[in-house]
Design an enzyme around this catalytic site. Structure first.
Site, PDB file in Angstrom:
ATOM      1  CD  GLU A   1      -2.906   1.461   0.364  1.00 32.77           C
ATOM      2  OE1 GLU A   1      -2.481   1.608  -0.764  1.00 32.77           O
ATOM      3  OE2 GLU A   1      -4.139   1.099   0.740  1.00 32.77           O
ATOM      4  CG  ASP A   2      -0.529   4.970  -1.615  1.00 33.61           C
ATOM      5  OD1 ASP A   2      -1.706   4.311  -1.218  1.00 33.61           O
ATOM      6  OD2 ASP A   2      -1.073   5.882  -2.410  1.00 33.61           O
TER       7      ASP A   2
ATOM      8  CG  ASP B   1      -4.892  10.059   5.939  1.00 34.66           C
ATOM      9  OD1 ASP B   1      -4.841  10.506   7.221  1.00 34.66           O
ATOM     10  OD2 ASP B   1      -5.293  10.884   5.220  1.00 34.66           O
TER      11      ASP B   1
ATOM     12  CB  THR C   1      -7.869   1.855   2.729  1.00 37.23           C
ATOM     13  OG1 THR C   1      -8.396   3.328   2.693  1.00 37.23           O
ATOM     14  CG2 THR C   1      -7.762   1.237   1.574  1.00 37.23           C
TER      15      THR C   1
HETATM   16  O1  LIG Z   1      -5.567   5.122   5.768  1.00 33.07           O
HETATM   17  P1  LIG Z   1      -6.763   5.564   4.900  1.00 33.07           P
HETATM   18  O2  LIG Z   1      -7.326   6.848   5.550  1.00 33.07           O
HETATM   19  O3  LIG Z   1      -7.840   4.742   4.674  1.00 33.07           O
HETATM   20  O4  LIG Z   1      -6.226   6.195   3.615  1.00 33.07           O
HETATM   21  C1  LIG Z   1      -5.058   5.599   2.800  1.00 33.07           C
HETATM   22  C2  LIG Z   1      -5.764   5.579   1.220  1.00 33.07           C
HETATM   23  O5  LIG Z   1      -6.148   6.616   0.849  1.00 33.07           O
HETATM   24  C3  LIG Z   1      -5.705   6.519  -0.680  1.00 33.07           C
HETATM   25  O6  LIG Z   1      -6.324   5.900  -1.393  1.00 33.07           O
HETATM   26  P2  LIG Z   1      -7.665   6.746  -2.186  1.00 33.07           P
HETATM   27  O7  LIG Z   1      -8.826   6.341  -1.667  1.00 33.07           O
HETATM   28  O8  LIG Z   1      -7.046   8.251  -2.407  1.00 33.07           O
HETATM   29  O9  LIG Z   1      -7.563   5.728  -3.622  1.00 33.07           O
HETATM   30  P3  LIG Z   1      -6.374   5.544  -4.782  1.00 33.07           P
HETATM   31  O10 LIG Z   1      -5.548   4.600  -4.253  1.00 33.07           O
HETATM   32  O11 LIG Z   1      -6.931   5.334  -5.895  1.00 33.07           O
HETATM   33  O12 LIG Z   1      -5.318   6.937  -4.763  1.00 33.07           O
HETATM   34  C4  LIG Z   1      -4.222   5.712  -0.478  1.00 33.07           C
HETATM   35  O13 LIG Z   1      -3.932   5.114  -1.750  1.00 33.07           O
HETATM   36  C5  LIG Z   1      -4.870   4.433   0.594  1.00 33.07           C
HETATM   37  O14 LIG Z   1      -5.277   3.415  -0.005  1.00 33.07           O
END
Ligand SMILES: O=P(O)(O)OC[C@H]1O[C@H](OP(=O)(O)OP(=O)(O)O)[C@H](O)[C@@H]1O
Length: 212
Positions: free
Chosen positions: A128-129, A132, A136
């Site tokens: 995962e990137d 936050d 997710t």
């Molecule tokens: O820890 P959290 O608060 O759950 O957030 C983290 C998630 O937010 C971003 O995804 P995003 O919904 O922006 O979709 P993307 O992967 O297409 O950028 C990121 O890639 C993580 O999957």
């Protein structure tokens, strides 16, 4: 989150975007550069070593959480491929999609592509990137665990020190970052800034400019 085997970027640990090469169309919206591209690459090489040392000769199912993790996964795999002893590494790739953010507000977490995957008895590494709020990764890991893998580890490039996050700390972390809005290196804000090469802080002008 205790300081640990990751690079801890202090709250004021950013430098001016004028010190690095940044696309001119992005520079008005960058509050600072937390991690320049070269440092990201060097850190990923070490994470690749740590991953291979951990899994040893177990074949790894690398589960890439699109879209944000695409670039991290690509560079991690290239770093694994570049390691000596090709007989040692053994992995295959699976891709899922998770999304939840519009502007800087989190909606329900949508996970696609995981239902049909058979992970029973597999040694799984989720890639995962960004963490936050942690929702997710928490949801993705929950679904993976229900599939009875033999082992599950998680690697995250950027771990935000968001006090809302009650999530267990991932196993392989690149950088611990301040609780700012993070962009770059494929981490987006409403699908902008993915092609920004460095991990940066989005400023207020950027939040407003690219709001949908
Ligand atoms: O820890 P959290 O608060 O759950 O957030 C983290 C998630 O937010 C971003 O995804 P995003 O919904 O922006 O979709 P993307 O992967 O297409 O950028 C990121 O890639 C993580 O999957």
């Amino acid at each position: 989150m205790e300081k640990g085997p990751w690079i801890f970027v202090e709250d004021d640990g950013y430098v001016s975007p004028s010190l690095y090469s940044v696309p001119s169309h992005y520079s008005p919206y960058i509050g600072g550069i937390f991690v320049p591209r070269g440092m990201i690459q060097d850190r990923i090489k070490k994470i690749a070593e740590d991953v291979i040392n951990y899994f040893q000769d177990h074949p790894i199912t690398i589960l890439v959480v699109l879209r944000g993790a695409f670039r991290y996964a690509k560079d991690l795999i290239e770093a694994i491929d570049a390691m000596p002893n090709p007989n040692f590494r053994h992995y295959n790739l699976e891709f899922i999609r998770a999304r939840s953010y519009v502007n800087n507000v989190q909606q329900d977490v949508l996970v696609e592509g995981l239902d049909q995957l058979d992970l029973t008895g597999k040694h799984v590494l989720i890639v995962e990137d960004l963490v936050d709020r942690g929702k997710t990764l928490s949801r993705v890991a929950e679904i993976v665990r229900e599939k009875n893998p033999a082992d599950l580890k998680i690697s995250v490039l950027a771990y935000k020190r968001n006090p809302i996050n009650q999530w267990v700390v991932p196993d392989f972390i690149g950088f611990s970052l301040p609780n700012d809005w993070i962009i770059g290196y494929h981490i987006d804000y409403n699908n902008h800034f993915r092609d920004l090469p460095h991990i940066c802080k989005l400023n207020e002008a950027g939040i407003e400019k690219f709001r949908v």
